[in-house]
Design a protein around this motif. Structure first.
Motif: not given
Length: 355
Positions: A97, A111, A114-115, A117, A119, A121-122, A244-245, A334, A339
């Motif tokens: 990240l 992942s 993080v998703y 959260e 964000r 740019n997951y 990252t995306k 998620a 993801i």
């Protein structure tokens, strides 16, 4: 190029009586030097695209990855892969990240966190290497008749709370009818890469370890494998490659080339003996004896540890998130379509076929 130049030299030689054999030999030597220079330029890694790959830990559990590295499959795809060991999924995800790593290799649970959260740019998972937990339960005494009820009243060093190894361990213990913190205590205060050292120093009655660390303890008489968490835990998208995306959107060709190379490694592993595989990964495990490499690779292969097609299924992700929920680490699932992408693995499979 070589054929064209040599043909012209030979043709000239046949038409000229004045040209000596020595001149022809010198000309041919010049051609060989020129050809060798062209080959070296074509193989120069500096012309390849640099990719920083961070792995969660260094283990024979990830054998197909090391095969892809040692057999030159990444170079064939025009990539120069720098392998870095992160020492835990949390560290790998943080590096990815922050831009310190391009691709992260870790448990897919990272992942999900993080998703959730929120964000922008997951992390997106694009290839699955392992489909079981790769850890083994190690005790202080050899026990060929181990049963999980023997863990009652014992303490297990399980790794970082919320990490896939620890959550899978909890899942297995619960499936065996054990109540956490009543029948058995799972310690989560020891970092993943410090588990073996803590166990050797006398902490805990059992510990979960990956190979070749678990067998190294056996050879040293400091611990003994009593059970496979992978066999008991069932099929899970355990260790996956993600980026990252933003990186995926900007570099889809790199992700595709990377996945192609991984798939070549998987096909190679499926088509070769454990002895040949051990020889191939030896450069990554120089301190592990050859017979140990063979035995451990065979163990992981017999457990069906590797995902042949690299595709992360929705069913597998559902099972993983179910394990996370049971561990009390997940309140909201998620979105699989956010993801996970399977397009790169599917494309890689078009050029190669497993036996």
């Amino acid at each position: 190029i070589q054929y064209h130049i040599e043909s012209n030299i030979i043709l000239y030689y046949t038409r000229s009586d004045k040209m000596s054999k020595k001149s022809v030999i010198l000309s041919l030597l010049l051609v060989l030097i020129l050809t060798f220079s062209i080959v070296l330029t074509a193989c120069d890694k500096s012309t390849n695209q640099k990719v920083r790959l961070m792995e969660v830990t260094h283990s024979l559990f990830y054998t197909p990855q090391y095969v892809a590295l040692t057999q030159g499959f990444f170079e064939e795809e025009g990539l120069d892969v720098e392998l870095i060991t992160g020492g835990g999924a949390d560290k790998v995800m943080t590096a990815m990240l922050s831009g310190e790593a391009d691709i992260g290799f870790m448990g897919a649970e990272a992942s999900v966190y993080v998703y959730n959260e929120g964000r922008d740019n997951y992390a997106i998972n694009f290839a699955q290497l392992t489909q079981r937990d790769g850890s083994f339960l190690v005790g202080r005494e050899k026990d060929d008749n181990f049963t999980f009820d023997k863990l009652k009243g014992k303490t297990i060093l399980g790794g970082r709370k919320g990490g896939m190894p620890e959550m899978t361990l909890e899942y297995v213990l619960k499936s065996k009818g054990l109540v956490l913190n009543e029948d058995v205590v799972v310690r989560t205060d020891v970092q993943f890469d410090a588990l073996a050292g803590a166990f050797i120093s006398g902490e805990g009655d059992y510990v979960t370890l990956f190979e070749p660390v678990a067998t190294t303890l056996e050879k040293e008489g400091q611990g003994y494998v009593v059970a496979s968490i992978g066999v008991e835990g069932g099929y899970i998208p355990y260790t996956c490659y993600s980026t990252t995306k933003e990186y995926m959107e900007e570099n889809p060709e790199i992700i595709q080339k990377f996945t192609n190379a991984l798939y070549k490694g998987m096909v190679w592993v499926q088509n070769h003996s454990v002895e040949e595989i051990a020889e191939a990964v030896k450069p990554h495990f120089p301190d592990t004896e050859d017979d140990v490499l063979v035995a451990l690779i065979d163990r992981y292969r017999m457990q069906d540890s590797w995902k042949p097609d690299l595709i992360i299924t929705e069913e597998g992700m559902d099972h993983l998130m179910h394990i996370m929920e049971l561990a009390g680490e997940l309140d909201k699932r998620a979105d699989y379509d956010k993801i996970v992408t399977t397009e790169f693995a599917e494309q890689a499979m078009k050029g190669q076929k497993l036996p």
